[in-house]
Design a protein around this motif. Structure first.
Motif, PDB file in Angstrom:
ATOM      1  N   UNK A 344      91.118  92.496  50.604  1.00 39.63           N
ATOM      2  CA  UNK A 344      92.076  93.395  51.217  1.00 39.63           C
ATOM      3  C   UNK A 344      92.241  94.847  50.869  1.00 39.63           C
ATOM      4  N   UNK A 345      92.191  95.110  49.426  1.00 38.22           N
ATOM      5  CA  UNK A 345      92.162  96.360  49.247  1.00 38.22           C
ATOM      6  C   UNK A 345      91.146  97.196  49.614  1.00 38.22           C
ATOM      7  N   UNK A 346      89.902  96.808  49.649  1.00 37.34           N
ATOM      8  CA  UNK A 346      88.574  97.471  50.091  1.00 37.34           C
ATOM      9  C   UNK A 346      88.772  97.599  51.317  1.00 37.34           C
ATOM     10  N   UNK A 347      89.094  96.578  52.575  1.00 37.52           N
ATOM     11  CA  UNK A 347      89.227  97.108  53.481  1.00 37.52           C
ATOM     12  C   UNK A 347      90.300  98.210  53.741  1.00 37.52           C
ATOM     13  N   UNK A 348      91.064  98.335  53.081  1.00 41.26           N
ATOM     14  CA  UNK A 348      91.940  99.386  53.213  1.00 41.26           C
ATOM     15  C   UNK A 348      93.329  99.223  54.348  1.00 41.26           C
ATOM     16  N   UNK A 349      93.006  98.009  54.697  1.00 43.07           N
ATOM     17  CA  UNK A 349      94.089  97.631  55.603  1.00 43.07           C
ATOM     18  C   UNK A 349      95.520  97.657  54.904  1.00 43.07           C
TER      19      UNK A 349
ATOM     20  N   UNK B   8      83.101  97.358  45.981  1.00 45.91           N
ATOM     21  CA  UNK B   8      83.912  95.975  45.482  1.00 45.91           C
ATOM     22  C   UNK B   8      82.723  94.996  45.967  1.00 45.91           C
ATOM     23  N   UNK B  11      80.937  95.566  49.325  1.00 43.09           N
ATOM     24  CA  UNK B  11      81.362  96.255  50.091  1.00 43.09           C
ATOM     25  C   UNK B  11      81.466  97.617  49.292  1.00 43.09           C
ATOM     26  N   UNK B  13      83.291 100.729  49.173  1.00 47.21           N
ATOM     27  CA  UNK B  13      84.644 101.432  49.850  1.00 47.21           C
ATOM     28  C   UNK B  13      84.299 103.070  49.787  1.00 47.21           C
ATOM     29  N   UNK B  34      91.144 102.094  56.640  1.00 50.84           N
ATOM     30  CA  UNK B  34      89.887 101.361  56.192  1.00 50.84           C
ATOM     31  C   UNK B  34      88.652 102.542  55.964  1.00 50.84           C
ATOM     32  N   UNK B  39      91.353 104.119  48.463  1.00 51.16           N
ATOM     33  CA  UNK B  39      90.503 103.596  47.309  1.00 51.16           C
ATOM     34  C   UNK B  39      90.142 105.279  46.451  1.00 51.16           C
ATOM     35  N   UNK B  42      92.981 106.168  44.740  1.00 51.52           N
ATOM     36  CA  UNK B  42      93.382 105.272  43.383  1.00 51.52           C
ATOM     37  C   UNK B  42      92.475 105.511  42.303  1.00 51.52           C
ATOM     38  N   UNK B  48      91.726 102.712  39.643  1.00 50.88           N
ATOM     39  CA  UNK B  48      90.215 102.251  39.803  1.00 50.88           C
ATOM     40  C   UNK B  48      89.322 103.080  38.887  1.00 50.88           C
ATOM     41  N   UNK B 395      91.964  88.494  58.554  1.00 52.52           N
ATOM     42  CA  UNK B 395      90.890  89.450  58.141  1.00 52.52           C
ATOM     43  C   UNK B 395      90.575  90.394  59.183  1.00 52.52           C
ATOM     44  N   UNK B 396      91.446  90.609  60.106  1.00 54.39           N
ATOM     45  CA  UNK B 396      91.149  91.748  61.199  1.00 54.39           C
ATOM     46  C   UNK B 396      91.773  92.896  60.581  1.00 54.39           C
ATOM     47  N   UNK B 397      91.437  94.118  61.070  1.00 54.59           N
ATOM     48  CA  UNK B 397      91.950  95.540  60.696  1.00 54.59           C
ATOM     49  C   UNK B 397      93.285  95.506  61.669  1.00 54.59           C
TER      50      UNK B 397
END
Lengths: 377, 503
Positions: A344-349, B8, B11, B13, B34, B39, B42, B48, B395-397
């Protein structure tokens, strides 16, 4: 759609494997041979007609209890009252079963089972109504109702109790032959209760995943706000889910009384209703998972004696194994959640962790709260 | 920051980001949801560790092993969701983590004085002794900024700082930021809203899919250019909206009164009419009855008085399902709490509110094949990008989630549509899509009631604008006949003729 049990099943099986591995370490530490012990355990649970029968006997009340817990859980209700519902359902079935109505089995047995459904169901619906009306938390009310059920049982079949049988036992009279669940294999103790349990599991699966009622239950359990938005009545839904939960629990009590014990004894349940919480957790509150989890726990119980005599391990080791299974399942669930969170964090949602997945969060409680008490073998 | 890469698992980011921020400027970091903004920040804040690349502070390569190092280097972070402890006072919240080394002594008075000083210097006036829980959102944000300053922050990172603010609070925030930079501070301002870039930033860096696609000086760029950089294609920032042809009234609120969550009147005799073929925009400061109005219209709240008419039929007090059957579709403001069950699949979410009706179920049995078919059609028609109807909604944006909701609500061909904050938190591409859908619905003869705290959205889309203040409609304007300033005054209660209401 099977209700998404697939991946959960894989991780539950993995968790059981991990638990057995850790258990092996415990066996080694206590100076015994884990290979010998596990072989004996397996043989004691599956190696022959009698072991298989005993496994199924042990699994039967756990299937019912696990299903009962799961139905309530799906509606967002943490039903700790399975034990009380099971006890009173057993009492109702035992008493009706003991009456000499002169009915054929085709009528007497269903009548006794129906009594268990009604009494167990109402005892389960009560905390549902209380929560819907006043917000009284079901964890509190069901625990209190468990005590009340135990006292009702003690009174009903205690000395001078209204439902007490003629023998000097805290029990009803023996069930009439017309009210017993028939045994399935010769002299073996396995009885038709396991078939009832499997039918109940199938029906519950259908109810949860194929009907609008089940949809409402799951919607309410996952998101009260979205359910309200859809026009789903929350109070009504949790009340009916608790009714169904109590009915399943009551039926479990009835199966134990009419299939195994032959009459209702006070304190006949060694805590099936509490083990049921663990069964629901390990089975991911899915009917198929519950059946498998109940079989695993049943097998551990029925294999325990054989393991003790063959490998010299303590019988309590089985309790350790069961606790390890629950811990491992909880750990696997938590790990899955962490992965989800990272994704979830990656998706940045990144707005918030979904309110939806309560399974792990709430599921953590039982292994702390309720140490499973394995049924008598 | 130079060549930052963060992966990640599979993925990526951040796939190579360069960001150079000058001292004393307000530097906007622009990108869709997204794109990798959070990221990156952070990483900058030491939460991170980058897989590649380096961070330079005043030209020196620096390694932050945690937020403490970042704070030590003069960085301060103001999160999108404030992290205040509600039961603590402003001062207690500000000094959190900086209580001093003696665990038995806490110099509250000195701390409070310092907080008040900081507030005075930068125009961040907050009562140091107020409880955080009692503060409005804009004030809570000030406390967050104060905390960052108190910890010695000279470079502040603000993550989507306007997401929860009213227009007035946004203006106040801009003023505070300018004062901070005038005093030598540096601001990194993360956003996906183009308007904010022009309003407050000196320079802007655009990132797309984890890569820097360009840095511009704000004065020398334009909104369309930035939008194109951000999305990767040309975007219509204002949706085409031909003149409306309003028909008969379809949704009418007649003298509605209702109580709020904590008792007390929230709607005080509200009259409102939405006709077929028009978009009526309701603007107002949050907390003036929007929630209660929406819930009353949708059947989620029983009004104390007045009526709701849908196509002339009285639906006052009907339950949400009955209202939906009567012809009102409703796009709720909160996708996660109301609009979707995140633990459900897309198909199961399409069932939400529809489960009892054909073709989705027959006699209490859900027809999953029919549901999946409808879901697949909606995914195509409304461009919901997901592998299949069995995909979990979680799982959707946000944009795809919103498209699914809009698809579900429009597939019933409602007579009236209640759209509440329909583009909140969406990126530019998704906003364009949603706005087009609303105008298309209008053009097909539906009455659309748009409730939004985004004044520009109201101005862009509405054929008629009404102002909600203190539970009543206090002004009505035809589209294009009213300025932002005029609306702002009305939203603040100016021009309301009854003095008792203002007082």
């Amino acid at each position: 759609m099977l209700g998404g049990i697939g991946p959960a099943l894989v991780s539950s099986v993995g968790a059981i494997a991990v638990a057995l591995l850790v258990g092996a370490v415990v066996i080694v530490l206590s100076g015994d041979d884990p290979v010998v012990a596990y072989r004996a355990l397996f043989r004691g649970a599956f190696g022959g007609v009698r072991p298989l029968s005993e496994t199924l006997v042990a699994a039967t009340p756990l299937v019912f209890g696990g299903l009962a817990f799961s139905l309530a859980y799906r509606a967002g209700m943490f039903n700790i009252g399975v034990e009380g519902q099971l006890v009173l359902g057993g009492l109702a079935a035992g008493w009706i079963g003991a009456q000499a109505f002169g009915l054929p089995r085709l009528l007497h047995l269903p009548l006794a089972l129906a009594a268990a459904l009604v009494v167990g169901g109402l005892w389960g619906a009560l905390p549902g109504v209380l929560k819907a009306r006043s917000g009284a938390h079901e964890v509190i009310t069901t625990i209190m109702l468990n005590y009340l059920a135990a006292r009702i049982s003690a009174y009903a079949v205690g000395s001078n109790g209204p439902l007490k049988g003629s023998a000097s036992l805290p029990a009803t009279d023996p069930a009439q032959p017309s009210a017993t669940l028939p045994r399935l294999v010769g002299d073996e103790r396995v009885h038709a209760g396991i078939l009832l349990a499997l039918v109940a599991a199938g029906l519950l699966w259908y109810l949860l995943f194929r009907t609008t009622f089940g949809y409402r239950v799951r919607a309410v359990g996952l998101s009260r706000g979205a359910a309200a938005y859809a026009g789903i009545g929350w109070g009504r839904t949790i009340t009916f889910a608790m009714l169904g939960s109590g009915m399943l629990a009551g039926l479990g009590g009835a199966a134990e009384v009419l299939g195994l014990q032959g009459r209702y004894y006070d304190r006949f349940s060694p805590g099936y209703g509490f083990t049921a919480i663990a069964i629901g957790l390990v089975g991911r509150n899915h009917p198929a998972g519950v059946v498998l989890a109940a079989l695993v726990f049943g097998a551990l119980n029925s294999g325990a004696t054989a393991m003790q005599s063959a490998a010299g391990t303590s019988k309590e080791l089985v309790q350790i194994l069961q606790a390890l299974v629950i811990l491992a399942v909880a750990a696997f669930a938590a790990a899955g959640r962490l992965r989800l969170f990272a994704g979830r964090r990656v998706a940045g949602v990144g707005r918030r962790v979904p309110a939806g997945d309560r399974s792990a969060a709430v599921g953590m409680d039982p292994e702390i709260e309720a140490r499973p008490q394995p049924p008598k073998v | 920051m130079r060549g930052i890469v963060k992966r990640f698992g599979e993925v990526v980011a951040n796939g190579g980001i360069d960001l150079a921020v000058r001292r004393g400027e307000i530097h906007a970091l622009l990108g869709e949801n997204g794109a990798g903004k959070s990221t990156l920040m952070n990483i900058l804040f030491g939460l991170y560790h980058p897989d590649e690349g380096e961070i330079l502070v005043d030209g020196t390569p620096t390694h932050f092993s945690g937020p403490r190092d970042a704070v030590g280097a003069g960085l301060g972070m103001v999160h999108q969701h404030f992290m205040l402890i509600p039961r603590f006072t402003v001062t207690e919240n500000v000094i959190l983590g900086m209580e001093g080394t003696n665990p038995l002594r806490l110099d509250r008075r000195a701390a409070a004085r310092r907080v008040a000083e900081l507030g005075e210097t930068y125009g961040l006036r907050v009562d140091p002794n107020a409880l955080a829980a009692d503060l409005p959102v804009g004030m809570q944000q000030r406390v967050e900024i104060l905390r960052a300053l108190y910890q010695g922050g000279r470079t502040l990172i603000l993550d989507e700082p306007t997401a929860l603010l009213t227009p007035q609070e946004v203006d106040d925030l801009y003023a505070i930021l300018r004062r901070l930079t005038a005093a030598g501070g540096t601001i990194i301002f993360i956003t996906h809203k183009l308007r904010e870039i022009a309003a407050v930033s000196d320079r802007v860096t655009v990132i797309r899919r984890g890569r820097t696609v360009g840095t511009r000086t704000t004065a020398e760029t334009s909104a369309p250019e930035l939008a194109a950089l951000m999305v990767g294609r040309e975007v219509l920032l204002r949706v085409e909206r031909p003149p409306a042809h309003p028909g008969e009234p379809v949704l009418v609120a007649d003298g509605l009164t209702a109580s709020g969550e904590h008792g007390g009147a929230a709607l005080r005799g509200l009259d409102l009419t939405v006709r077929r073929g028009e978009i009526v925009g309701v603007c107002g400061v949050e907390g003036n009855g929007q929630t209660e109005l929406v819930e009353t219209l949708a059947g989620l709240r029983r009004p104390d008085g007045g009526r709701v008419l849908l196509k002339g039929r009285d639906v006052t007090g009907a339950d949400p399902h009955a209202v939906r059957l009567a012809g009102l579709s409703y796009i709720p403001e909160d996708r996660h709490e109301r609009g979707l069950v995140l633990g459900f699949s897309l198909a199961e979410n399409v069932l939400l509110g529809n489960a009892d009706d054909p073709p989705f179920s027959h006699g209490g049995r859900i027809d999953y094949d029919a549901t999946a078919a409808v879901t697949r059609r909606l995914m195509t028609d409304f461009d919901v990008r997901a592998p299949s109807p069995a995909t979990p909604a979680s799982s959707l944006s946000g944009g795809n989630q919103q498209k699914l909701i809009i698809g579900r609500e429009l597939h019933r061909h409602p007579d009236a549509l209640l759209a509440v904050q329909p583009t909140r938190g969406l990126d530019v591409g998704a906003v364009e899509f949603v706005h087009r859908q609303l105008v298309a619905e209008r053009d097909q003869g539906r009455g659309v009631l748009l409730i939004s705290f985004d004044l520009d959205e109201i101005l862009d889309l509405s054929d008629r604008i009404v102002v909600l203040f203190d539970g009543r409609i206090v002004g009505e304007f035809a589209s294009g006949r009213v300025s932002r300033a005029e609306l702002g005054l009305r939203m603040g209660g100016r021009g309301v003729d009854e003095p008792s209401l203002v007082a």
